[in-house]
Design a protein around this motif. Structure first.
Motif, PDB file in Angstrom:
ATOM      1  N   VAL A  13      40.813 -25.267  14.708  1.00 12.14           N
ATOM      2  CA  VAL A  13      40.507 -25.007  16.121  1.00 12.14           C
ATOM      3  C   VAL A  13      41.373 -23.841  16.577  1.00 12.14           C
ATOM      4  O   VAL A  13      42.571 -23.763  16.258  1.00 12.14           O
ATOM      5  N   ASP A  14      40.775 -22.917  17.343  1.00 10.27           N
ATOM      6  CA  ASP A  14      41.512 -21.727  17.769  1.00 10.27           C
ATOM      7  C   ASP A  14      42.511 -22.038  18.869  1.00 10.27           C
ATOM      8  O   ASP A  14      42.270 -22.886  19.732  1.00 10.27           O
ATOM      9  N   TYR A  15      43.621 -21.307  18.841  1.00 13.35           N
ATOM     10  CA  TYR A  15      44.637 -21.433  19.888  1.00 13.35           C
ATOM     11  C   TYR A  15      45.280 -20.069  20.104  1.00 13.35           C
ATOM     12  O   TYR A  15      45.251 -19.200  19.231  1.00 13.35           O
ATOM     13  N   LEU A  16      45.855 -19.891  21.297  1.00 12.81           N
ATOM     14  CA  LEU A  16      46.581 -18.681  21.638  1.00 12.81           C
ATOM     15  C   LEU A  16      47.945 -19.081  22.186  1.00 12.81           C
ATOM     16  O   LEU A  16      48.035 -19.925  23.079  1.00 12.81           O
ATOM     17  N   LEU A  17      48.992 -18.484  21.641  1.00 16.30           N
ATOM     18  CA  LEU A  17      50.332 -18.749  22.143  1.00 16.30           C
ATOM     19  C   LEU A  17      50.634 -17.818  23.319  1.00 16.30           C
ATOM     20  O   LEU A  17      50.256 -16.651  23.314  1.00 16.30           O
ATOM     21  N   LYS A  18      51.282 -18.377  24.337  1.00 18.31           N
ATOM     22  CA  LYS A  18      51.677 -17.579  25.492  1.00 18.31           C
ATOM     23  C   LYS A  18      53.018 -16.894  25.214  1.00 18.31           C
ATOM     24  O   LYS A  18      53.878 -17.493  24.562  1.00 18.31           O
ATOM     25  N   PRO A  19      53.244 -15.683  25.692  1.00 21.20           N
ATOM     26  CA  PRO A  19      52.284 -14.838  26.416  1.00 21.20           C
ATOM     27  C   PRO A  19      51.175 -14.370  25.480  1.00 21.20           C
ATOM     28  O   PRO A  19      51.422 -14.020  24.326  1.00 21.20           O
TER      29      PRO A  19
END
Length: 248
Positions: free
Chosen positions: A98-104
Motif C-alpha cells: 500500500v502506498d504511503y508518503l512521509l511528511k514533509p
C-alpha cells in the motif's frame, strides 16, 4: 487518460494546503474534488463523491486513518496514506503493498505514488484488505509478493523459508509450493526479520515458527518442518540462539 478524482483527509489546514498545491502543480492527472478533517467526514465525503483516490493522514482526531478501512471493507478506491515517521505504520504499508508518503511530502514521491495508483487499480482492493488484516490483528499476518501481473497475497505462517536466487527470491511455502519473486533477499530481510523470521546465512531467511530442531554441529544446522536442513553461518549463530531463546 481520464483524471483520477481525489479527496484529502487531513486535520491540519496547513497540511491540506500543502498537498492541494502540490497536486495542482505536479499531478495534472489528479482532480481534487473534496477535503475532510476527520475519518467520519472522510467516509461521508467518499460516499457522496465516489473518488478514485484518497490521500489519508494517519494521525487524525477521534479515530486514526486506519479506521477508514472499517467503513469500507471492500473499498473501490485507492488510498495513499500520509504520515510523520512511524515505523510500525511504514512496515504495515510496505508488507501490504500500500502506498504511503512521509511528511514533509516530497513532490517526486507524490508523483510516483500517483503513477503507481494508476497502474495498480485492479489490485487496490486486495492490497487494502491485506493492510486491514495486518492492522486489525495488531500483528502482521499477510505479505504482498509482486508477480508479473499483480501480487500474491500470502499468509506469513505459510512461508517456511526464503531463498536467494541472484536478484530473485524463492519462497518455500507449505505443501511444497514455491513462488519466485523478482526482488533480492535483502528486500525481504528488511520486511520480515523484525517479525518471526531470521536470516541464517547469505542464502536463506527462515520462519522461526517453522523451526523443528537445531543441531549443534561446528557451524550449527537448523531443521525446518518441511524437511529442509540448512547451515547456520558462524556470524549469525549467537543472534540466532538469542532469538530462539526469546521465542521459547
Amino acid at each position: 487518460m481520464e483524471k483520477l478524482k481525489a479527496i484529502i483527509v487531513e486535520d491540519e489546514p496547513k497540511g491540506r494546503d500543502t498537498l492541494r498545491n502540490m497536486l495542482a502543480r505536479f499531478c495534472p492527472d489528479v482532480a481534487l474534488i473534496g477535503e475532510a478533517a476527520t475519518v467520519a467526514q472522510g467516509a461521508e465525503l467518499i460516499e457522496q463523491q465516489l473518488p478514485d483516490l484518497v490521500f489519508l493522514d494517519i494521525e487524525l482526531p477521534e479515530q486514526n486513518g486506519f479506521a477508514l478501512l472499517e467503513y469500507f471493507p471492500k473499498p473501490n478506491f485507492s488510498i495513499v496514506f500520509t504520515t510523520a515517521y512511524d515505523q510500525y505504520a511504514v512496515q504495515a504499508f510496505r508488507i501490504s503493498a500500500v502506498d504511503y508518503l512521509l511528511k514533509p511530502i516530497n513532490f517526486t514521491y507524490l508523483r510516483q505514488a500517483v503513477k503507481r495508483v494508476q497502474s495498480m487499480q485492479a489490485h487496490r482492493q486486495a492490497s487494502l484488505q491485506a493492510l486491514a488484516t495486518n492492522v486489525q490483528a495488531k500483528d502482521f499476518k499477510k505479505i504482498a509478493l509482486p508477480a508479473a501481473n499483480g501480487y500474491h497475497f500470502i499468509d506469513l505462517d505459510r512461508i517456511i523459508a526464503c531463498e536467494a536466487d541472484r536478484n530473485y527470491t524463492l519462497f518455500h511455502l507449505e505443501e511444497g509450493k514455491k513462488i519466485i519473486v523478482a526482488k533480492p533477499l535483502k528486500h525481504f530481510e528488511d520486511l520480515l526479520c523484525d517479525l518471526h523470521f531470521f536470516r541464517i546465512n547469505r542464502s536463506f531467511i527462515i520462519n522461526l515458527h517453522c523451526l523443528q530442531s537445531y543441531v549443534r554441529t561446528q557451524k550449527g544446522e537448523v531443521l525446518l518442518k518441511n524437511g529442509m536442513q540448512l547451515s547456520l553461518s558462524e556470524q549469525k549463530k549467537a543472534a540466532f540462539l538469542e532469538r530462539v531463546n526469546l521465542l521459547s
